[in-house]
Each structure stands twice: as structure tokens, then as C-alpha cells.
Design a protein around this motif. Structure first.
Motif, PDB file in Angstrom:
ATOM      1  N   ALA A   9       0.829  -1.208   0.000  1.00 23.85           N
ATOM      2  CA  ALA A   9       0.000   0.000   0.000  1.00 23.85           C
ATOM      3  C   ALA A   9       0.863   1.259   0.000  1.00 23.85           C
ATOM      4  N   ALA A  10       1.962   1.241   0.800  1.00 20.65           N
ATOM      5  CA  ALA A  10       2.858   2.398   0.857  1.00 20.65           C
ATOM      6  C   ALA A  10       3.553   2.584  -0.475  1.00 20.65           C
ATOM      7  N   ASP A  11       3.963   1.485  -1.107  1.00 21.74           N
ATOM      8  CA  ASP A  11       4.628   1.574  -2.406  1.00 21.74           C
ATOM      9  C   ASP A  11       3.685   2.159  -3.444  1.00 21.74           C
ATOM     10  N   HIS A  12       2.422   1.755  -3.408  1.00 20.23           N
ATOM     11  CA  HIS A  12       1.444   2.270  -4.367  1.00 20.23           C
ATOM     12  C   HIS A  12       1.248   3.778  -4.175  1.00 20.23           C
ATOM     13  N   ALA A  13       1.173   4.227  -2.885  1.00 17.79           N
ATOM     14  CA  ALA A  13       0.982   5.651  -2.612  1.00 17.79           C
ATOM     15  C   ALA A  13       2.192   6.462  -3.098  1.00 17.79           C
ATOM     16  N   ARG A  14       3.396   5.887  -2.898  1.00 22.22           N
ATOM     17  CA  ARG A  14       4.615   6.584  -3.332  1.00 22.22           C
ATOM     18  C   ARG A  14       4.631   6.760  -4.837  1.00 22.22           C
ATOM     19  N   ARG A  15       4.221   5.713  -5.582  1.00 17.37           N
ATOM     20  CA  ARG A  15       4.183   5.806  -7.042  1.00 17.37           C
ATOM     21  C   ARG A  15       3.149   6.820  -7.497  1.00 17.37           C
ATOM     22  N   ALA A  16       2.047   6.876  -6.800  1.00 16.45           N
ATOM     23  CA  ALA A  16       0.997   7.841  -7.161  1.00 16.45           C
ATOM     24  C   ALA A  16       1.504   9.275  -6.977  1.00 16.45           C
ATOM     25  N   GLU A  17       2.279   9.512  -5.892  1.00 15.66           N
ATOM     26  CA  GLU A  17       2.819  10.847  -5.656  1.00 15.66           C
ATOM     27  C   GLU A  17       3.816  11.235  -6.752  1.00 15.66           C
ATOM     28  N   LEU A  18       4.663  10.276  -7.157  1.00 16.18           N
ATOM     29  CA  LEU A  18       5.628  10.552  -8.213  1.00 16.18           C
ATOM     30  C   LEU A  18       4.927  10.829  -9.541  1.00 16.18           C
ATOM     31  N   ASP A  19       3.877  10.072  -9.842  1.00 14.55           N
ATOM     32  CA  ASP A  19       3.142  10.303 -11.090  1.00 14.55           C
ATOM     33  C   ASP A  19       2.511  11.686 -11.080  1.00 14.55           C
ATOM     34  N   ALA A  20       1.974  12.085  -9.921  1.00 18.03           N
ATOM     35  CA  ALA A  20       1.368  13.408  -9.825  1.00 18.03           C
ATOM     36  C   ALA A  20       2.418  14.503 -10.009  1.00 18.03           C
ATOM     37  N   ALA A  21       3.625  14.298  -9.434  1.00 13.29           N
ATOM     38  CA  ALA A  21       4.695  15.282  -9.565  1.00 13.29           C
ATOM     39  C   ALA A  21       5.147  15.401 -11.011  1.00 13.29           C
ATOM     40  N   ARG A  22       5.284  14.245 -11.693  1.00  9.26           N
ATOM     41  CA  ARG A  22       5.683  14.277 -13.108  1.00  9.26           C
ATOM     42  C   ARG A  22       4.643  15.014 -13.955  1.00  9.26           C
ATOM     43  N   LEU A  23       3.377  14.761 -13.669  1.00  5.19           N
ATOM     44  CA  LEU A  23       2.323  15.423 -14.423  1.00  5.19           C
ATOM     45  C   LEU A  23       2.377  16.930 -14.216  1.00  5.19           C
ATOM     46  N   LEU A  24       2.601  17.349 -12.969  1.00  2.35           N
ATOM     47  CA  LEU A  24       2.664  18.777 -12.676  1.00  2.35           C
ATOM     48  C   LEU A  24       3.862  19.420 -13.380  1.00  2.35           C
ATOM     49  N   LEU A  25       5.039  18.745 -13.370  1.00  2.00           N
ATOM     50  CA  LEU A  25       6.219  19.278 -14.038  1.00  2.00           C
ATOM     51  C   LEU A  25       5.999  19.384 -15.544  1.00  2.00           C
ATOM     52  N   ASP A  26       5.315  18.373 -16.110  1.00  2.00           N
ATOM     53  CA  ASP A  26       5.040  18.413 -17.547  1.00  2.00           C
ATOM     54  C   ASP A  26       4.183  19.617 -17.901  1.00  2.00           C
ATOM     55  N   ARG A  27       3.166  19.894 -17.117  1.00  6.95           N
ATOM     56  CA  ARG A  27       2.291  21.022 -17.394  1.00  6.95           C
ATOM     57  C   ARG A  27       3.025  22.355 -17.257  1.00  6.95           C
ATOM     58  N   MET A  28       4.053  22.395 -16.354  1.00  2.55           N
ATOM     59  CA  MET A  28       4.837  23.622 -16.157  1.00  2.55           C
ATOM     60  C   MET A  28       5.997  23.732 -17.143  1.00  2.55           C
ATOM     61  N   GLY A  29       6.201  22.684 -17.950  1.00  3.67           N
ATOM     62  CA  GLY A  29       7.297  22.716 -18.915  1.00  3.67           C
ATOM     63  C   GLY A  29       8.665  22.551 -18.272  1.00  3.67           C
ATOM     64  N   ILE A  30       8.725  21.866 -17.131  1.00  2.66           N
ATOM     65  CA  ILE A  30       9.982  21.669 -16.407  1.00  2.66           C
ATOM     66  C   ILE A  30      10.332  20.189 -16.412  1.00  2.66           C
ATOM     67  N   THR A  31      11.603  19.890 -16.714  1.00  2.24           N
ATOM     68  CA  THR A  31      12.078  18.505 -16.675  1.00  2.24           C
ATOM     69  C   THR A  31      12.840  18.269 -15.373  1.00  2.24           C
ATOM     70  N   PRO A  32      12.981  17.024 -14.934  1.00  2.00           N
ATOM     71  CA  PRO A  32      13.792  16.738 -13.729  1.00  2.00           C
ATOM     72  C   PRO A  32      15.217  17.259 -13.848  1.00  2.00           C
ATOM     73  N   ALA A  33      15.760  17.252 -15.082  1.00  2.00           N
ATOM     74  CA  ALA A  33      17.125  17.763 -15.270  1.00  2.00           C
ATOM     75  C   ALA A  33      17.214  19.254 -14.943  1.00  2.00           C
ATOM     76  N   ASP A  34      16.125  19.983 -15.234  1.00  2.00           N
ATOM     77  CA  ASP A  34      16.118  21.419 -14.917  1.00  2.00           C
ATOM     78  C   ASP A  34      16.270  21.651 -13.411  1.00  2.00           C
ATOM     79  N   LEU A  35      15.685  20.767 -12.628  1.00  2.00           N
ATOM     80  CA  LEU A  35      15.762  20.920 -11.174  1.00  2.00           C
ATOM     81  C   LEU A  35      17.185  20.704 -10.666  1.00  2.00           C
ATOM     82  N   LEU A  36      17.946  19.861 -11.369  1.00  2.00           N
ATOM     83  CA  LEU A  36      19.303  19.562 -10.944  1.00  2.00           C
ATOM     84  C   LEU A  36      20.304  20.611 -11.396  1.00  2.00           C
ATOM     85  N   THR A  37      20.054  21.223 -12.539  1.00  2.00           N
ATOM     86  CA  THR A  37      21.035  22.151 -13.119  1.00  2.00           C
ATOM     87  C   THR A  37      20.753  23.610 -12.791  1.00  2.00           C
ATOM     88  N   THR A  38      19.527  23.951 -12.466  1.00  2.00           N
ATOM     89  CA  THR A  38      19.189  25.343 -12.178  1.00  2.00           C
ATOM     90  C   THR A  38      19.591  25.687 -10.748  1.00  2.00           C
TER      91      THR A  38
END
Length: 346
Positions: A9-38
Motif C-alpha cells: 500500500a505504501a509503495d502504491h501511494a509513493r508511485r501515485a505521488e511521483l506520477d502526480a509530480a511528473r504530471l505537474l512538471l510536464d504542465r509547467m514545462g519543467i524537466t527533472p534535469a532542470d531541477l538539478l542544473t538550475t
């Protein structure tokens, strides 16, 4: 031993949070690499005119006295420049300008000392900027400018006959020979620095054991033995000039505390009476060399190291070695012994 597996159950919740974060970053036009380099946002970097007064108020009196004139020069040069706008080349240009426009003195060495102090003043300034989170250590331009190589000091021990001449000049000239001769004896007996003498208070005297408590640069402290004669004169000075237990001990006849200016006037006056003093730029620090050289020759290096109040290791590379180098008189004596001919300095 088996490793505990995550609960489904905890693993499922963690994956759901990551999917939500990826979706939010996509809508903002930000990639994970941007977070590391900026880089993270930093506070607005102040100008030199804004920041130097803050650092000046944050350091001790000794640092302020040594670096103050160089910080003024930096503010005059770059008043409206931010700290992160200056490059190592800019600093090198200011160093060269300082070397060529330094006040010429007899002991001038091409402005090397002024250049060294300017770089040290800037490094101090930028260290505070690093601590305040205004710049990254890797972006510190003062770190990238090397100090000029320090030349050996020209100071050395003063021979006994010359020291007697200095005492005579101090005792027979000036408006307060009692004060001046007390200053000379204090420095010759203890090898203390000017700052240590000026910081001395009546409560720092232990008359029973003939000790005085010296507080000198970099916060170093020590109990230093003095002769009964010097202790008597220090006590008489306190009684005659009226300093309280917590007040500065050394005072003018009027009761006003002396400052470093008294030393300047003293050596100027002695230099007028003794031209060789003016020619060699003899100062109070030469007395420290004189005493420590005598102690090292007669009592050994370890005793000289303790006498000087040095806190570094007592090996050959310690600060004490600066004060106990062979004098020109000792070199002349060696020459006389080698050639079997007398020498005027031997």
C-alpha cells in the motif's frame, strides 16, 4: 538477515505521488534535469559600498585597524559594483595600482606589503560573503589571486651598545621620559607587542609572583614573568597616574591613556637624536627581536618559543624562527674568526 520489504500500500501511494509530480512538471514545462542544473535563488548580492560597512562592524579592532584602509580603497574603486561582479583580473589590476601608488618609505619593498594586505583584506571580505550565502566558494575571486611571496624581515636584534644609546635618547628627550623609559623596559623584559602593552590593566599585575597578564593578537593570552624592579615601576606608574583596576594601565602624566601614537612620536624623536635609528627604521618590534634572540641564544629555542607567546608548534618552521635569525653582528664575528682580522661590527 532478511531486508524488510516495503508495504504494497505504501509503495502504491509513493508511485501515485511521483506520477502526480511528473504530471505537474510536464504542465509547467519543467524537466527533472532542470531541477538539478538550475541554481537555487540567492539573496540579492550587495555592492561594496553596502557590504564593507557590515563586515567592518563584524570584525575585531585589530582586523579593522589592519584592513580598514584597504577596504576604503576597495569602496573608492568599486562603490556600485556588486561582490559577484568582480573578477580575479579586476583584483590583480587593483593590486598593481596599489603597489605603484603606495606611500614610499625607507623600508619600502616595492609595495609588496601593501599588495599582501589588500589581498588579505579582500579574502576576509569574501569569506564573510560566503558565510552569509551571498556567493559560492567556487566563485570567490579573492581565492584565485595569490599573495606575493613574503620576503625575509629586515628586523634583527639590536646590539647592547646601540640599545644603551636608545635608552639614553629616550631618557634625555621628550616631555615624559619616565613614561618612555618604562615603555622601553616593559618591551625589552617581556618581548610583548604594542597591543599587549596597551591592553595591560592594573588588575593584570601579580605583584607577589612578579607576573603580568598579556593579551595580544589573535586572542592569545599568557602570564609573563617580569623583574621586581619593573613590577615596582609599574605599581608606581599606577599610583601616580591614577588608573582604576579595569582601566588601561599606561597613561600620560595628565592621566589620559596613551595610544599607538605615543610609540610613533617616541621613535621619531629617538631617530632625530640617533640617525641610525631613522635610517634602519628601528621600532618597538625590534626590541621583541632583541629579547627573543638573547633568550634563544642563552636558554634554548623552546624557552624562546614560550617567551614569545607563540602557540604554533615549536619546530624549526614555527613563528619563533622569524625572531631568532642570526644577526649581522654574529655574521661579522664569524667573518672575523674566519679571516683572523677584526671587524667593526664584531
Amino acid at each position: 538477515m532478511t531486508t524488510a520489504q516495503p508495504h504494497p500500500a505504501a509503495d502504491h501511494a509513493r508511485r501515485a505521488e511521483l506520477d502526480a509530480a511528473r504530471l505537474l512538471l510536464d504542465r509547467m514545462g519543467i524537466t527533472p534535469a532542470d531541477l538539478l542544473t538550475t541554481p537555487r535563488p540567492r539573496a540579492t548580492v550587495p555592492t561594496f559600498a553596502q557590504y564593507v560597512p557590515r563586515v567592518r562592524d563584524a570584525v575585531g579592532d585589530g582586523t579593522r585597524r589592519v584592513y580598514g584602509s584597504y577596504w576604503n580603497r576597495v569602496v573608492d574603486r568599486w562603490p556600485d559594483h556588486r561582490l559577484d561582479e568582480i573578477t580575479p583580473t579586476d583584483i590583480k589590476q587593483l593590486v598593481e595600482h596599489t603597489k605603484t601608488h603606495v606611500v614610499a618609505r625607507r623600508n619600502n619593498r616595492g609595495g609588496r606589503s601593501a599588495a599582501e594586505h589588500l589581498i588579505a583584506a579582500l579574502r576576509c571580505l569574501y569569506r564573510h560573503a560566503e558565510d552569509d550565502g551571498l556567493i559560492d566558494p567556487a566563485d570567490n575571486p579573492a581565492r584565485k589571486v595569490p599573495k606575493p611571496r613574503r620576503l625575509p624581515s629586515t628586523r634583527q636584534a639590536v646590539p647592547d651598545a646601540r640599545l644603551a644609546e636608545i635608552h639614553h635618547a629616550a631618557a634625555t628627550t621628550g616631555d615624559d621620559p619616565a613614561l618612555d623609559t618604562l615603555l622601553l623596559r616593559l618591551h625589552i623584559e617581556t618581548a610583548c607587542r604594542r597591543g599587549g602593552a596597551l591592553a595591560l590593566r592594573p588588575q593584570d599585575l601579580d605583584s607577589t609572583q612578579c607576573l603580568i597578564f598579556l593579551r595580544e593578537k589573535a586572542g592569545t593570552v599568557r602570564w609573563q614573568p617580569v623583574s621586581p624592579t619593573l613590577m615596582t615601576h609599574l605599581r608606581q606608574h599606577i599610583e601616580q597616574r591614577g588608573s582604576g583596576p579595569h582601566d588601561q594601565l599606561l597613561r600620560y602624566a595628565s592621566g589620559r591613556p596613551i595610544t599607538r601614537r605615543r610609540y610613533d612620536h617616541l621613535w621619531t624623536r629617538i631617530g632625530e637624536a640617533l640617525p641610525w635609528v631613522a635610517a634602519q627604521q628601528i621600532s618597538t618590534h625590534w626590541l621583541r627581536h632583541t629579547t627573543l634572540t638573547w633568550v634563544e641564544r642563552n636558554c634554548g629555542f623552546a624557552v624562546a618559543h614560550a617567551y614569545a607567546g607563540h602557540t604554533d608548534g615549536a619546530g624549526d618552521g614555527s613563528s619563533t624562527a622569524t625572531y631568532v635569525r642570526a644577526t649581522v653582528q654574529e655574521v661579522a664575528a664569524a667573518l672575523a674568526a674566519l679571516t683572523d682580522e677584526p671587524h667593526p661590527l664584531a
